[in-house]
Design an enzyme around this catalytic site. Structure first.
Site, PDB file in Angstrom:
ATOM      1  CB  SER A  68      -1.024   0.024   1.127  1.00 21.07           C
ATOM      2  OG  SER A  68      -2.024   0.977   0.772  1.00 21.07           O
ATOM      3  CG  HIS A  73       2.681  14.930   5.078  1.00 22.32           C
ATOM      4  ND1 HIS A  73       2.696  15.214   3.741  1.00 22.32           N
ATOM      5  CD2 HIS A  73       1.819  13.896   5.233  1.00 22.32           C
ATOM      6  CE1 HIS A  73       1.866  14.397   3.102  1.00 22.32           C
ATOM      7  NE2 HIS A  73       1.326  13.587   4.002  1.00 22.32           N
ATOM      8  CB  CYS A  88      -3.459  -4.479   1.374  1.00 20.85           C
ATOM      9  SG  CYS A  88      -3.982  -2.913   0.666  1.00 20.85           S
TER      10      CYS A  88
END
Length: 125
Positions: A68, A73, A88
């Site tokens: 996935s 950030h 996943c």
């Protein structure tokens, strides 16, 4: 569709400023963390934002995983970071690998305070 979604909000990070400002350097750390966790990178994007009146620009680092994704950030003016790891678990349970990836990145940033959340997604009906 079943998977584990981990998030962490890191505050008062005492790491070297380069980890918050240098997109290529953070990219290397993210690649290394993905590999160390036993996950498979299939794409990546590392972007540095320009400085503003509020301070130096932060960085967004994204690695697409076969399982996935990872997103980081940074907000250097606040010494803050957000982490997002989703894996996943359809063919195999990658939950421990996701936690290892998150833990490795949390350690890199050396936060004074951390808020972590875990969501099981796509439960079977």
């Amino acid at each position: 569709m079943q998977g584990l979604h981990l998030t962490a909000d890191l505050h008062h990070c005492s790491c070297a400023s380069a980890w918050l400002l240098d997109a290529p350097l953070l990219g290397v750390a993210c690649r290394d963390a993905v590999q160390a966790a036993g996950l498979q990178a299939v794409g990546e994007l590392f972007h540095a934002f320009p400085a503003t009146a509020h301070g130096p620009g932060g960085v967004t680092a994204t690695i697409l995983l076969a399982e996935s994704h990872l997103c980081v950030h940074t907000w250097p003016e606040q010494r803050a970071v957000t982490l997002d790891v989703y894996v996943c678990n359809f063919g195999a349970d990658h939950s421990a690998k996701a936690q290892a990836l998150l833990d490795g990145l949390v350690a890199l940033f050396m936060p004074g305070h951390t808020e972590q959340h875990s969501v099981q997604r796509g439960s079977l009906r």
